[in-house]
Design a protein around this motif. Structure first.
Motif, PDB file in Angstrom:
ATOM      1  N   GLU A 215       0.834  -1.216   0.000  1.00 40.76           N
ATOM      2  CA  GLU A 215       0.000   0.000   0.000  1.00 40.76           C
ATOM      3  C   GLU A 215       0.861   1.256   0.000  1.00 40.76           C
ATOM      4  OE1 GLU A 215      -2.933  -0.518   3.116  1.00 40.76           O
ATOM      5  OE2 GLU A 215      -4.238  -1.630   1.725  1.00 40.76           O
ATOM      6  N   ASP A 216       1.927   1.250   0.795  1.00 38.60           N
ATOM      7  CA  ASP A 216       2.775   2.442   0.825  1.00 38.60           C
ATOM      8  C   ASP A 216       3.416   2.684  -0.541  1.00 38.60           C
ATOM      9  OD1 ASP A 216       4.087   4.487   2.794  1.00 38.60           O
ATOM     10  OD2 ASP A 216       5.733   3.744   1.547  1.00 38.60           O
ATOM     11  N   ALA A 217       3.815   1.600  -1.197  1.00 47.32           N
ATOM     12  CA  ALA A 217       4.477   1.729  -2.500  1.00 47.32           C
ATOM     13  C   ALA A 217       3.470   1.984  -3.621  1.00 47.32           C
ATOM     14  CB  ALA A 217       5.289   0.470  -2.804  1.00 47.32           C
ATOM     15  N   GLY A 218       2.196   1.671  -3.396  1.00 42.83           N
ATOM     16  CA  GLY A 218       1.184   1.812  -4.450  1.00 42.83           C
ATOM     17  C   GLY A 218       1.475   0.890  -5.624  1.00 42.83           C
ATOM     18  N   ALA A 219       1.821  -0.357  -5.323  1.00 42.92           N
ATOM     19  CA  ALA A 219       2.238  -1.287  -6.378  1.00 42.92           C
ATOM     20  C   ALA A 219       1.068  -1.690  -7.270  1.00 42.92           C
ATOM     21  CB  ALA A 219       2.861  -2.527  -5.749  1.00 42.92           C
ATOM     22  N   ARG A 220       1.357  -1.815  -8.576  1.00 40.17           N
ATOM     23  CA  ARG A 220       0.328  -2.270  -9.521  1.00 40.17           C
ATOM     24  C   ARG A 220       0.356  -3.773  -9.693  1.00 40.17           C
ATOM     25  NH1 ARG A 220       0.698   0.699 -15.036  1.00 40.17           N
ATOM     26  NH2 ARG A 220      -1.211  -0.479 -15.328  1.00 40.17           N
ATOM     27  N   LEU A 221       1.525  -4.341  -9.417  1.00 45.99           N
ATOM     28  CA  LEU A 221       1.707  -5.778  -9.651  1.00 45.99           C
ATOM     29  C   LEU A 221       2.448  -6.388  -8.472  1.00 45.99           C
ATOM     30  CD1 LEU A 221       1.717  -8.163 -11.835  1.00 45.99           C
ATOM     31  CD2 LEU A 221       4.036  -7.409 -12.348  1.00 45.99           C
ATOM     32  N   VAL A 222       2.059  -7.616  -8.119  1.00 48.60           N
ATOM     33  CA  VAL A 222       2.819  -8.388  -7.138  1.00 48.60           C
ATOM     34  C   VAL A 222       3.331  -9.635  -7.848  1.00 48.60           C
ATOM     35  CG1 VAL A 222       2.742  -9.682  -4.968  1.00 48.60           C
ATOM     36  CG2 VAL A 222       1.417  -7.562  -5.195  1.00 48.60           C
ATOM     37  N   ILE A 223       4.616  -9.905  -7.717  1.00 52.47           N
ATOM     38  CA  ILE A 223       5.154 -11.161  -8.238  1.00 52.47           C
ATOM     39  C   ILE A 223       5.480 -12.051  -7.047  1.00 52.47           C
ATOM     40  CG2 ILE A 223       6.865 -12.279  -9.719  1.00 52.47           C
ATOM     41  CD1 ILE A 223       7.324  -9.682 -11.148  1.00 52.47           C
ATOM     42  N   THR A 224       4.924 -13.252  -7.043  1.00 51.40           N
ATOM     43  CA  THR A 224       5.123 -14.141  -5.907  1.00 51.40           C
ATOM     44  C   THR A 224       5.286 -15.569  -6.402  1.00 51.40           C
ATOM     45  OG1 THR A 224       4.259 -14.716  -3.709  1.00 51.40           O
ATOM     46  CG2 THR A 224       2.646 -14.526  -5.489  1.00 51.40           C
ATOM     47  N   ALA A 225       5.335 -16.503  -5.483  1.00 48.19           N
ATOM     48  CA  ALA A 225       5.383 -17.930  -5.823  1.00 48.19           C
ATOM     49  C   ALA A 225       4.300 -18.623  -5.026  1.00 48.19           C
ATOM     50  CB  ALA A 225       6.750 -18.510  -5.486  1.00 48.19           C
ATOM     51  N   ASP A 226       3.916 -19.811  -5.481  1.00 47.47           N
ATOM     52  CA  ASP A 226       2.906 -20.549  -4.729  1.00 47.47           C
ATOM     53  C   ASP A 226       3.407 -20.793  -3.308  1.00 47.47           C
ATOM     54  OD1 ASP A 226       4.879 -22.200  -5.775  1.00 47.47           O
ATOM     55  OD2 ASP A 226       3.571 -23.925  -6.075  1.00 47.47           O
ATOM     56  N   ALA A 227       4.633 -21.298  -3.234  1.00 46.81           N
ATOM     57  CA  ALA A 227       5.223 -21.617  -1.932  1.00 46.81           C
ATOM     58  C   ALA A 227       6.709 -21.833  -2.145  1.00 46.81           C
ATOM     59  CB  ALA A 227       4.588 -22.878  -1.362  1.00 46.81           C
ATOM     60  N   ALA A 228       7.438 -21.964  -1.044  1.00 44.84           N
ATOM     61  CA  ALA A 228       8.878 -22.184  -1.155  1.00 44.84           C
ATOM     62  C   ALA A 228       9.305 -23.315  -0.238  1.00 44.84           C
ATOM     63  CB  ALA A 228       9.616 -20.901  -0.785  1.00 44.84           C
ATOM     64  N   PRO A 229      10.161 -24.226  -0.737  1.00 45.03           N
ATOM     65  CA  PRO A 229      10.701 -25.243   0.155  1.00 45.03           C
ATOM     66  C   PRO A 229      11.864 -24.657   0.949  1.00 45.03           C
ATOM     67  CG  PRO A 229      11.381 -25.652  -2.128  1.00 45.03           C
ATOM     68  CD  PRO A 229      10.676 -24.342  -2.105  1.00 45.03           C
ATOM     69  N   ARG A 230      11.818 -24.809   2.231  1.00 40.24           N
ATOM     70  CA  ARG A 230      12.881 -24.254   3.076  1.00 40.24           C
ATOM     71  C   ARG A 230      13.102 -25.170   4.257  1.00 40.24           C
ATOM     72  NH1 ARG A 230      15.484 -19.293   3.543  1.00 40.24           N
ATOM     73  NH2 ARG A 230      15.513 -18.855   5.752  1.00 40.24           N
ATOM     74  N   GLY A 231      14.276 -25.764   4.306  1.00 36.63           N
ATOM     75  CA  GLY A 231      14.587 -26.662   5.397  1.00 36.63           C
ATOM     76  C   GLY A 231      13.618 -27.832   5.460  1.00 36.63           C
ATOM     77  N   GLY A 232      13.191 -28.309   4.272  1.00 34.81           N
ATOM     78  CA  GLY A 232      12.299 -29.459   4.215  1.00 34.81           C
ATOM     79  C   GLY A 232      10.843 -29.124   4.474  1.00 34.81           C
ATOM     80  N   LYS A 233      10.569 -27.863   4.752  1.00 40.78           N
ATOM     81  CA  LYS A 233       9.174 -27.474   4.987  1.00 40.78           C
ATOM     82  C   LYS A 233       8.650 -26.662   3.805  1.00 40.78           C
ATOM     83  CE  LYS A 233       9.718 -27.028  10.000  1.00 40.78           C
ATOM     84  NZ  LYS A 233      11.045 -26.437  10.254  1.00 40.78           N
ATOM     85  N   ARG A 234       7.324 -26.551   3.762  1.00 41.34           N
ATOM     86  CA  ARG A 234       6.701 -25.748   2.713  1.00 41.34           C
ATOM     87  C   ARG A 234       6.332 -24.390   3.299  1.00 41.34           C
ATOM     88  NH1 ARG A 234       1.672 -24.273   0.374  1.00 41.34           N
ATOM     89  NH2 ARG A 234       1.487 -24.801  -1.839  1.00 41.34           N
ATOM     90  N   VAL A 235       6.939 -23.334   2.777  1.00 47.06           N
ATOM     91  CA  VAL A 235       6.613 -21.994   3.257  1.00 47.06           C
ATOM     92  C   VAL A 235       5.597 -21.400   2.298  1.00 47.06           C
ATOM     93  CG1 VAL A 235       7.508 -19.692   3.768  1.00 47.06           C
ATOM     94  CG2 VAL A 235       8.929 -21.703   4.213  1.00 47.06           C
ATOM     95  N   ASP A 236       4.444 -21.097   2.811  1.00 48.52           N
ATOM     96  CA  ASP A 236       3.373 -20.572   1.971  1.00 48.52           C
ATOM     97  C   ASP A 236       3.649 -19.102   1.660  1.00 48.52           C
ATOM     98  OD1 ASP A 236       0.911 -20.465   0.662  1.00 48.52           O
ATOM     99  OD2 ASP A 236      -0.045 -19.641   2.449  1.00 48.52           O
ATOM    100  N   LEU A 237       3.566 -18.736   0.390  1.00 46.35           N
ATOM    101  CA  LEU A 237       3.748 -17.326   0.025  1.00 46.35           C
ATOM    102  C   LEU A 237       2.462 -16.750  -0.555  1.00 46.35           C
ATOM    103  CD1 LEU A 237       7.300 -17.606  -1.555  1.00 46.35           C
ATOM    104  CD2 LEU A 237       6.740 -16.369   0.530  1.00 46.35           C
ATOM    105  N   LYS A 238       1.868 -17.484  -1.501  1.00 43.42           N
ATOM    106  CA  LYS A 238       0.679 -16.957  -2.172  1.00 43.42           C
ATOM    107  C   LYS A 238      -0.464 -16.729  -1.173  1.00 43.42           C
ATOM    108  CE  LYS A 238      -2.040 -16.122  -5.802  1.00 43.42           C
ATOM    109  NZ  LYS A 238      -3.341 -16.662  -5.497  1.00 43.42           N
TER     110      LYS A 238
END
Ligand code: WT7
Length: 684
Positions: A215-238
């Motif tokens: 909101e502060d940046a007033g972004a028009r687009l967000v680029i993300t990933a579904d999730a990320a594997p980290r240390g054998g776990k699934r980190v949710d991003l989306k």
């Protein structure tokens, strides 16, 4: 009594005059007090380590060359930087003025110059090293994927075209909420290519933190990933993005581009697009957008002592120059080097020394998706051996954590490819330094302890390893073209050896922040409000030793440094205060063996304290803060109390709380406390 105490106990400071105890100085004393143990052990470490003859002979920058650089910069500060900018960057149109200071403290570097950061990082290498590896990426589960410069260029161009197809162009803000990996670099480079302004948000930040930044940046687009594997776990991003955008939040966002890294995620039909569907079919030529040197390359939000995180804005030309030349000086870059900086792309270190600096210099680098302790504590050492890493750059907190696991783990791996080690983010204690030097560096690798900040864009105070001896715990000298001083609270330079003061930068430098996004006044006030428009106040305390080497003493404001991550005490306090059962909260840092600093929160609850304790509210509040701000802000301890210690004028006595947190014998006058009985509760 307070003055006597500091006069006698802490020889680091001399009081400027009785009755003259300004807040900042008090804070400095308090901070030092809390760190006294560290500082004393640091200051007793006087051993010097000179580079080996072999290192000196092969050095990219030797003592003579360094002296020449310093001489040039001292004679002609602006001319020096202009020469660097002409030599090390490729301009579409050469700049007319190296420095325009007519709107100080809004300094304009290289005005009239037209440049593109992505062209400098990719296109200009294609003829000479298109087939050379740019990135060796190791995934969490130890698969290795290599990108040559040509391949990286192709993917950046395709994403650039994809962004243009979505109507994104020059000056538009794009928020990146991506895992550590090549796609983050490709996304940053693609934004740079089309003149869009990226704003990366570390994947460990919560949906709420993400929302504030979008909101502060007033972004028009967000680029993300579904999730990320980290240390054998699934980190949710989306999921966090969906949450940030729910209920009408982040109204400026039109589209969400999702890189599918794992098993996919729910997609919002009109809003979400899959990277894999949109990007690979794009043309591989993408004309760079030539922008003014001062055009914003990116925003990066960071914590200050007050208010919400601020969007530190960096320029294209000046920033890129800083990231490029400091690598050559400090990392002694040479053809054939394999560089590995372990920082996540969500932090400034991951911008300057993963996404931009290594590419601008055309070298090979390693990127790692996972964590140092997965699947075991040998991961870093195994990777150094496997990829023949020659320059390794990490944070003291990682070194301390791995040191704990013992010498046998690194000893199982061939670390002979290493020739230079670096640290960043927080002061390194001599014990960790010496271990790093002996066990990881085999006693032959110099260690560059690099002091800098999100705001400075690039390294500021750091050794040039082939040109000078180093000492455990000192970041040594400012780099060429960087003018620093250590001043007292009146701005008068501290000349006494071993006496601390405020670290300031006395001349503008190219990679300095241009402003705080959307808030020029906060920029001027935060960094130049104290000693005028030409003195940048860093927020750290520092001192010099008898050789003139600089020792950083740590933050003097209400900024915490937890595992090298920067957090504002106010942010954690407001997160706590947002909980329905919290009446009031105060947060301080306390010394921690591995993290450097740990978060300790004192909380006054609504209703019965005993009942709250019995119901396990402390634990709940730790989780609450992690949910509000992100896991990195999770308090290590919450103490429930009936009241907070305050001065007669109603200010929370943080200094007292810090002493209590550190388990120190209290020397402060507590007679003004409204309810002295609280002391026992505060002690926990
Ligand atoms: C703060 C800036 C610069 C990249 C990572 C942190 C502390 C940074 C050192 C060092 C002692 C250091 C300072 C500084 N810091 N490097 N070598 N020795 N302290 O960037 O998140 O903007 O934090 O980190 O306190 O002000 P950042």
């Amino acid at each position: 009594p307070l003055l006597d105490y500091y006069g006698a106990q802490s020889k680091l400071f001399t009081m400027p005059g009785v009755g003259h105890v300004l807040t900042i100085f008090n804070q400095l004393c308090a901070e030092l007090d809390a760190r006294k143990h560290d500082i004393q052990s640091v200051m007793h470490e006087t051993r010097r380590f000179a580079p080996s003859e072999a290192f000196v002979v092969a050095a990219a920058v030797d003592a003579e060359r360094l002296q020449a650089l310093h001489r040039h910069a001292a004679e002609d500060h602006v001319g020096f930087w202009a020469a660097q900018a002409r030599t090390h960057l490729t301009w579409q149109r050469m700049f007319d003025h190296a420095l325009d200071d007519s709107r100080a403290p809004h300094y304009q570097w290289f005005s009239g110059g037209l440049i593109n950061a992505s062209y400098n990082c990719l296109d200009r290498h294609l003829d000479t090293r298109g087939e050379q590896v740019a990135i060796t990426f190791e995934t969490d589960d130890a698969q290795v994927i290599r990108y040559t410069y040509a391949e990286l260029h192709r993917q950046v161009c395709q994403l650039g075209n994809a962004l243009r197809s979505l109507g994104i162009g020059k000056g538009d803000r794009v928020v990146l909420y991506l895992p550590m990996g090549p796609q983050a670099v490709i996304a940053m480079q693609a934004c740079a290519r089309i003149g869009a302004v990226h704003s990366a948000v570390f994947g460990g930040f919560s949906a709420d933190s993400l929302k504030d930044r979008i909101e502060d940046a007033g972004a028009r687009l967000v680029i993300t990933a579904d999730a990320a594997p980290r240390g054998g776990k699934r980190v949710d991003l989306k999921g966090a993005v969906d949450k940030a955008l729910s209920n009408g939040g982040c109204a400026s966002v039109e589209r969400v581009l999702v890189y599918q890294r794992m098993d996919g995620c729910p997609m919002h039909p009109q809003r979400d697009l899959r990277w894999q569907d949109l990007v690979p079919s794009q043309p591989t030529h993408c004309e760079p957008e030539w922008v003014d040197a001062g055009h914003p390359l990116f925003l990066l939000y960071t914590s200050g002592s007050t208010g919400k995180p601020k969007g530190v804005q960096h320029s294209t030309g000046g920033y890129l120059l800083g990231a490029t030349v400091t690598m050559q000086w400090v990392f002694d870059l040479k053809p054939g080097d394999v560089f590995w900086c372990t920082a996540d792309v969500g932090w400034i270190t991951g911008h300057s020394y993963v996404a931009y600096g290594p590419l601008a210099n055309g070298i090979e680098q390693v990127m790692f998706e996972g964590v140092p302790t997965y699947p075991d504590g040998e991961r870093f050492w195994r990777m150094i051996a496997a990829h023949k890493v020659s320059i390794f750059y990490t944070a003291p907190t990682a070194i301390r954590a791995l040191m704990r696991l013992g010498d046998e783990l690194p000893a199982r791996h061939d670390l002979s490819s290493l020739r230079l080690l670096g640290t960043v983010g927080e002061p390194i204690n001599p014990e960790a330094w010496l271990w790093y030097h002996r066990v990881i560096g085999g006693g032959r690798c110099p260690i560059v302890d690099t002091w800098w900040q999100t705001e400075t864009g690039a390294m500021m105070i750091a050794p040039v390893p082939g040109a000078m001896p180093i000492k455990p715990g000192s970041c040594t000298r400012p780099l060429p073209g960087i003018c620093i001083d250590i001043v007292d609270e009146d701005g008068v330079p501290v000349t006494q050896i071993g006496r601390g003061g405020l670290l300031v930068v006395t001349k503008p430098w190219p990679s300095m922040l241009s402003t705080i996004w959307g808030n020029d006044a906060r920029y001027a006030e935060t960094y130049f409000g104290r000693f005028g428009n030409s003195v940048y106040v860093a927020g750290d305390g520092a001192q010099r030793d008898e050789d003139g080497d600089v020792w950083i003493l740590g933050r003097i404001d209400d900024v915490l440094n937890v595992s090298g991550h920067r957090l504002g005490t106010m942010e954690v306090e407001s997160a706590l205060a947002a909980h329905p059962r919290v009446a009031e909260a105060a947060v301080v840092g306390r010394p921690h063996d591995i993290k450097g600093e740990a978060i300790l929160a004192f909380v006054v609850v609504r209703g019965e304290r005993e009942h709250a304790i019995a119901s396990g509210l402390q634990r709940e509040l730790c989780g609450w803060v992690a949910e509000q701000l992100g896991a990195i802000a999770r308090p290590d301890e919450v103490r429930l109390v009936d009241g907070l210690p305050k001065t007669r004028s109603g200010k929370i006595m943080r200094r007292l709380l810090r002493s209590i947190g550190a388990g120190q014998h209290l020397t402060q006058d507590t007679s003004t406390l409204e309810n002295p009985a609280i002391l026992d509760q505060l002690r926990g």
